[in-house]
Design a protein around this motif. Structure first.
Motif, PDB file in Angstrom:
ATOM      1  N   ASP A 361       0.827  -1.215   0.000  1.00 10.89           N
ATOM      2  CA  ASP A 361       0.000   0.000   0.000  1.00 10.89           C
ATOM      3  C   ASP A 361       0.853   1.253   0.000  1.00 10.89           C
ATOM      4  O   ASP A 361       0.607   2.203  -0.755  1.00 10.89           O
ATOM      5  N   ALA A 362       1.882   1.277   0.873  1.00 10.38           N
ATOM      6  CA  ALA A 362       2.723   2.468   0.970  1.00 10.38           C
ATOM      7  C   ALA A 362       3.500   2.703  -0.321  1.00 10.38           C
ATOM      8  O   ALA A 362       3.628   3.840  -0.792  1.00 10.38           O
ATOM      9  N   GLN A 363       4.016   1.607  -0.920  1.00 12.81           N
ATOM     10  CA  GLN A 363       4.803   1.770  -2.145  1.00 12.81           C
ATOM     11  C   GLN A 363       3.930   2.200  -3.316  1.00 12.81           C
ATOM     12  O   GLN A 363       4.322   3.050  -4.126  1.00 12.81           O
ATOM     13  N   LEU A 364       2.725   1.628  -3.424  1.00  9.41           N
ATOM     14  CA  LEU A 364       1.841   2.012  -4.525  1.00  9.41           C
ATOM     15  C   LEU A 364       1.399   3.468  -4.406  1.00  9.41           C
ATOM     16  O   LEU A 364       1.185   4.138  -5.424  1.00  9.41           O
ATOM     17  N   SER A 365       1.248   3.993  -3.170  1.00 10.88           N
ATOM     18  CA  SER A 365       0.813   5.379  -3.005  1.00 10.88           C
ATOM     19  C   SER A 365       1.866   6.359  -3.488  1.00 10.88           C
ATOM     20  O   SER A 365       1.551   7.513  -3.781  1.00 10.88           O
ATOM     21  N   ARG A 366       3.132   5.901  -3.588  1.00  8.36           N
ATOM     22  CA  ARG A 366       4.204   6.791  -4.047  1.00  8.36           C
ATOM     23  C   ARG A 366       4.645   6.506  -5.481  1.00  8.36           C
ATOM     24  O   ARG A 366       5.501   7.196  -6.013  1.00  8.36           O
ATOM     25  N   THR A 367       4.075   5.478  -6.087  1.00 12.65           N
ATOM     26  CA  THR A 367       4.515   5.065  -7.421  1.00 12.65           C
ATOM     27  C   THR A 367       3.846   5.910  -8.496  1.00 12.65           C
ATOM     28  O   THR A 367       2.658   6.222  -8.411  1.00 12.65           O
ATOM     29  N   HIS A 368       4.604   6.273  -9.503  1.00 12.83           N
ATOM     30  CA  HIS A 368       4.061   6.979 -10.662  1.00 12.83           C
ATOM     31  C   HIS A 368       3.638   5.939 -11.700  1.00 12.83           C
ATOM     32  O   HIS A 368       4.459   5.178 -12.204  1.00 12.83           O
ATOM     33  N   PHE A 369       2.347   5.880 -11.984  1.00  5.91           N
ATOM     34  CA  PHE A 369       1.832   4.884 -12.913  1.00  5.91           C
ATOM     35  C   PHE A 369       2.215   5.228 -14.352  1.00  5.91           C
ATOM     36  O   PHE A 369       2.232   6.391 -14.751  1.00  5.91           O
ATOM     37  N   VAL A 410      -3.184  -0.728 -19.519  1.00  5.31           N
ATOM     38  CA  VAL A 410      -3.653  -0.123 -18.269  1.00  5.31           C
ATOM     39  C   VAL A 410      -2.581   0.846 -17.769  1.00  5.31           C
ATOM     40  O   VAL A 410      -1.438   0.829 -18.239  1.00  5.31           O
ATOM     41  N   MET A 411      -2.968   1.672 -16.828  1.00  4.06           N
ATOM     42  CA  MET A 411      -2.012   2.549 -16.155  1.00  4.06           C
ATOM     43  C   MET A 411      -1.632   1.898 -14.833  1.00  4.06           C
ATOM     44  O   MET A 411      -2.504   1.569 -14.016  1.00  4.06           O
ATOM     45  N   GLY A 412      -0.343   1.682 -14.619  1.00  6.29           N
ATOM     46  CA  GLY A 412       0.034   1.035 -13.377  1.00  6.29           C
ATOM     47  C   GLY A 412       1.531   0.879 -13.224  1.00  6.29           C
ATOM     48  O   GLY A 412       2.333   1.428 -13.984  1.00  6.29           O
ATOM     49  N   ASP A 413       1.904   0.104 -12.209  1.00  2.00           N
ATOM     50  CA  ASP A 413       3.300  -0.232 -11.922  1.00  2.00           C
ATOM     51  C   ASP A 413       3.551  -1.622 -12.498  1.00  2.00           C
ATOM     52  O   ASP A 413       3.010  -2.624 -12.010  1.00  2.00           O
ATOM     53  N   GLY A 414       4.363  -1.693 -13.549  1.00  2.00           N
ATOM     54  CA  GLY A 414       4.570  -2.951 -14.236  1.00  2.00           C
ATOM     55  C   GLY A 414       5.143  -4.033 -13.345  1.00  2.00           C
ATOM     56  O   GLY A 414       4.732  -5.190 -13.405  1.00  2.00           O
ATOM     57  N   HIS A 415       6.086  -3.682 -12.479  1.00  2.00           N
ATOM     58  CA  HIS A 415       6.706  -4.681 -11.608  1.00  2.00           C
ATOM     59  C   HIS A 415       5.673  -5.286 -10.666  1.00  2.00           C
ATOM     60  O   HIS A 415       5.619  -6.512 -10.480  1.00  2.00           O
ATOM     61  N   ARG A 416       4.804  -4.436 -10.085  1.00  2.00           N
ATOM     62  CA  ARG A 416       3.802  -4.940  -9.144  1.00  2.00           C
ATOM     63  C   ARG A 416       2.724  -5.766  -9.865  1.00  2.00           C
ATOM     64  O   ARG A 416       2.294  -6.814  -9.361  1.00  2.00           O
ATOM     65  N   LEU A 417       2.257  -5.297 -10.999  1.00  2.00           N
ATOM     66  CA  LEU A 417       1.258  -6.066 -11.737  1.00  2.00           C
ATOM     67  C   LEU A 417       1.821  -7.418 -12.162  1.00  2.00           C
ATOM     68  O   LEU A 417       1.121  -8.443 -12.135  1.00  2.00           O
ATOM     69  N   GLU A 418       3.090  -7.442 -12.557  1.00  2.00           N
ATOM     70  CA  GLU A 418       3.720  -8.708 -12.927  1.00  2.00           C
ATOM     71  C   GLU A 418       3.769  -9.649 -11.724  1.00  2.00           C
ATOM     72  O   GLU A 418       3.525 -10.860 -11.856  1.00  2.00           O
ATOM     73  N   ARG A 419       4.037  -9.087 -10.536  1.00  2.00           N
ATOM     74  CA  ARG A 419       4.074  -9.919  -9.314  1.00  2.00           C
ATOM     75  C   ARG A 419       2.690 -10.497  -9.031  1.00  2.00           C
ATOM     76  O   ARG A 419       2.556 -11.683  -8.683  1.00  2.00           O
ATOM     77  N   ALA A 420       1.621  -9.688  -9.186  1.00  2.00           N
ATOM     78  CA  ALA A 420       0.264 -10.168  -8.912  1.00  2.00           C
ATOM     79  C   ALA A 420      -0.117 -11.305  -9.858  1.00  2.00           C
ATOM     80  O   ALA A 420      -0.608 -12.365  -9.427  1.00  2.00           O
ATOM     81  N   ALA A 495      -4.047  -7.178  -3.016  1.00  2.00           N
ATOM     82  CA  ALA A 495      -3.629  -5.840  -2.593  1.00  2.00           C
ATOM     83  C   ALA A 495      -3.090  -5.035  -3.776  1.00  2.00           C
ATOM     84  O   ALA A 495      -3.365  -3.841  -3.914  1.00  2.00           O
ATOM     85  N   ILE A 496      -2.321  -5.693  -4.653  1.00  2.00           N
ATOM     86  CA  ILE A 496      -1.765  -4.989  -5.813  1.00  2.00           C
ATOM     87  C   ILE A 496      -2.869  -4.582  -6.776  1.00  2.00           C
ATOM     88  O   ILE A 496      -2.916  -3.449  -7.268  1.00  2.00           O
ATOM     89  N   VAL A 497      -3.778  -5.507  -7.061  1.00  2.00           N
ATOM     90  CA  VAL A 497      -4.853  -5.220  -8.014  1.00  2.00           C
ATOM     91  C   VAL A 497      -5.745  -4.100  -7.487  1.00  2.00           C
ATOM     92  O   VAL A 497      -6.106  -3.169  -8.223  1.00  2.00           O
TER      93      VAL A 497
END
Length: 530
Positions: A361-369, A410-420, A495-497
Motif C-alpha cells: 500500500d505504501a509503495q503504490l501510493s508513491r509510485t508513478h503509474f 492499463v495505467m500502473g506499476d509494471g513490476h507490481r502487476l507482474e508480481r500479482a 492488494a496490488i490489483v
C-alpha cells in the motif's frame, strides 16, 4: 478499494490568516455581520452633511430675503418702515437689528413687535431634552462635525458684539454665521449693508429649531433601523454559530479522541440530515475513522497471523538443532540438517512475503503509474518461465491467448502487476495435475481489461472463494510438501490489483470444465484502443 492519487502540487495553498488567526469562528461570524451593520451606521455621516446642506440652504434663503427686503425698504415711505419690519420678521420668524456705521444699534424688531422666537433655557427643560442634546454631541463627535460656538445674547448690543456685522461694515458685503443656541439648536445670522438716508447694516437672526427636529427625526429612524438590523445580525450570527460551529466542535472533539488512540470507542457523528459541506465533512471523517479502525484491526490481525506462521518453522528449526546435539548417526544428522535448511528457506520465504505484503500500500501510493501493455507483460513473463523451465517436463502446460498489441493497456506499476499475475499463475500451477493445462487470457471489454487464469485443479468451493485471498490461507493441494508456500500469494495479488483500482475474484470456469478460474479486472487506459 480504488486507489486515489492526490497531487499536492496542484492543490492551492490557503492564504494564511494574519490579524484574525486567534479568533474563533463564532467571533469571526459576529465580526463580519456587525461590520455590515457598522457600514450601515455610516448613514450618520450622511445626516451630518444633510444638516450642513439644510443650514447652508437656510442661510442662502436668509441672504436672498434680506436682499428683497432691502429693495422693499428703499421703495417704502419712512412711516411704513416699522410696519414693514414687523411684517417681515413675523413671516420669516426672525429678528432684525440695524446698526449705523459707528456701531450703535438704531433699530430692533423686538423693540416694537412681539418676539418671533424665544431662546429656551436648557435648565428649565425636561431630562429627555438633555439626553437628546447629549446624543447630538456624541454623534457630532463621532462624525467629526465642526465645533460651532455657543450663542450668548450680548449684554451691550452694539455692532462690535457681532463679528458678522463688523465684517459687513469693513467689506460692504454680506456676512453669515452659525452658532448654537443655549438649547443646542441652530441660531443663524446674516447681514446686509443698506444705504437709505445713511449707510446701515441689517442683522437678521433666526433660531432654526426645525432643522434640529428634522435631523433628530432622521437619526431616530436610522437608529431604529440600525437596532433592528443589529438584532437580526446578532441572531443570524448565533444561528450560523449554532449550525456551523457546534457541529464542527463535535467533529473536532471526536477527532481528538481518535488521535488519543480511542478509535474503537469513538462514534463520529455523520449528520445525515445535512446536505452541505459540513455534512460532507462529517461523513468523510466518519468514513476515515471507520477505515482507520479497519486498518488498526487488520494490523493487529496481521501481527497475530505473522506470529503464528513464524512459530511453526522456528519451532521445527529449534527442534532440529537440539536434535543435532543428541544424535550420533551421520544419516540422522544429515536428515536433521536438511530439515533445518528447509525451515530456514521457509522462514526466508515467509519474511520476504510478509515484507512485501506490509509495504504494498505504501509503495503504490508513491509510485508513478505508466502505460502497461498487459499482453506484452504476460508474454514476457511466460518466456522467462520457459527459460527457467520451472514447471518441468511433467508439470502443467501453459496456454496464453494473447490480445492484439495495444488493446489491453492499463495505467500502473509494471513490476507490481507482474508480481500479482505471477502469483496467480503459481497458484494455478500448484493446483493443476501433472500434464494439466493452465489457460491465460487477456482482453479488453469496454473500459476494463480482463485477465483470466483457468486451471485443471479441483476448483474452489463457493464458500471458500473469498477466504483464499486472506493472508496465510492454509488450503493447499494434496501431496504438496508442507511450507512450500507462505499463504500470502493471493493476498498480495489482491492488494496490488486493488491498489490499481481493480478487482480480483474466484469463480467457476466459463467452459464448465473442472477447475478454478481467477479473474482480474483493471481500468483500461483512457484513449487506448478498444
Amino acid at each position: 478499494m480504488a486507489r486515489i492519487k492526490t497531487d499536492t502540487a496542484a492543490e492551492p495553498e490557503d492564504a494564511p490568516l494574519v490579524w484574525s488567526a486567534r479568533w474563533s469562528l463564532t467571533t469571526r461570524i459576529l465580526a463580519v455581520n456587525i461590520l455590515a451593520v457598522a457600514l450601515l451606521a455610516g448613514g450618520f455621516f450622511y445626516l451630518d452633511t444633510y444638516r450642513t446642506r439644510l443650514v447652508d440652504t437656510r442661510i442662502a434663503v436668509m441672504v436672498d430675503k434680506l436682499a428683497m427686503f432691502d429693495v422693499a425698504l428703499e421703495a417704502a415711505r419712512p412711516d411704513q418702515r416699522q410696519r414693514l419690519i414687523g411684517e417681515f420678521t413675523r413671516v420669516t420668524e426672525s429678528r432684525l437689528r440695524f446698526y449705523d456705521t459707528s456701531g450703535r444699534k438704531i433699530d430692533d424688531s423686538f423693540a416694537h413687535a412681539p418676539p418671533t422666537y424665544t431662546l429656551r433655557d436648557p435648565d428649565l427643560q425636561p431630562w429627555k431634552r438633555d439626553v437628546a442634546r447629549a446624543m447630538d454631541r456624541g454623534i457630532d463627535w463621532i462624525v467629526g462635525a465642526p465645533d460651532y460656538p455657543e450663542f450668548e445674547e450680548p449684554a451691550n448690543d452694539r455692532a462690535a458684539a457681532w463679528p458678522e456685522v463688523m465684517d459687513a461694515l469693513r467689506s460692504g458685503e454680506e456676512a453669515t454665521r452659525f452658532r448654537y443656541a443655549p438649547e443646542r439648536t441652530p441660531l443663524l445670522s446674516a447681514t446686509r449693508v443698506v444705504d437709505l438716508e445713511r449707510p446701515e447694516v441689517m442683522l437678521m437672526t433666526l433660531n432654526a429649531r426645525d432643522i434640529t427636529r428634522t435631523v433628530r427625526a432622521e437619526r431616530f429612524r436610522l437608529a431604529v433601523v440600525l437596532a433592528m438590523v443589529l438584532c437580526a445580525s446578532v441572531l443570524l450570527s448565533l444561528f450560523l454559530a449554532r449550525t456551523i460551529v457546534r457541529p464542527l466542535r463535535r467533529l473536532a472533539r471526536a477527532a481528538v479522541r481518535v488521535r488519543l488512540g480511542r478509535a474503537r470507542e469513538v462514534v463520529v457523528p455523520r449528520l445525515p440530515s445535512r446536505r452541505d459541506e459540513i455534512g460532507t465533512l462529517a461523513r468523510a471523517l466518519s468514513d476515515m475513522t471507520q477505515a482507520l479502525r479497519e486498518r488498526i484491526d487488520a494490523g493487529e490481525h496481521f501481527a497475530a497471523d505473522v506470529t503464528h506462521e513464524l512459530k511453526n518453522p522456528i519451532a521445527s528449526l529449534r527442534s532440529a538443532i537440539e536434535g543435532l546435539e543428541r544424535v550420533k548417526s551421520e544419516e540422522q544428522r544429515a536428515q536433521l540438517l536438511g530439515i533445518a535448511s528447509e525451515d530456514v528457506r521457509r522462514l526466508d520465504r515467509l519474511v520476504t512475503d510478509i515484507s512485501d505484503a506490509s509495504r504494498i500500500d505504501a509503495q503504490l501510493s508513491r509510485t508513478h503509474f505508466e502505460p502497461i501493455d498487459i499482453g506484452l507483460m504476460i508474454e514476457s513473463m511466460l518466456a522467462s518461465r520457459a527459460a527457467r523451465a520451472e514447471q518441468g517436463a511433467a508439470g502443467p502446460r501453459i496456454a496464453f491467448a494473447r490480445p492484439r498489441r495495444g488493446t489491453a493497456t492499463v495505467m500502473g506499476d509494471g513490476h507490481r502487476l507482474e508480481r500479482a499475475i505471477d502469483n496467480i499463475i503459481d497458484n494455478a500451477i500448484s493446483f493443476s495435475p501433472p500434464g494439466g493445462l493452465v489457460c491465460i487470457a487477456a482482453t479488453r471489454l469496454g473500459d476494463e481489461v480482463h485477465v483470466r487464469v483457468d486451471d485443471d485443479g479441483p476448483g474452489i468451493p463457493a464458500a471458500q472463494r473469498e477466504a483464499i485471498f486472506r493472508r496465510f490461507h492454509s488450503e493447499r493441494p494434496d501431496g504438496e510438501a508442507f511450507g512450500r508456500h507462505s499463504g500470502l500469494g493471493l493476498a498480495i495479488a489482491r492488494a496490488i490489483v486493488e491498489g490499481h483500482g481493480g478487482t480480483i475474484a474466484a469463480r467457476d470456469r466459463d467452459d464448465h470444465q473442472p477447475g478454478a478460474s481467477l479473474l482480474i479486472t483493471l481500468p483500461a487506459r483512457e484513449g487506448g484502443e478498444a
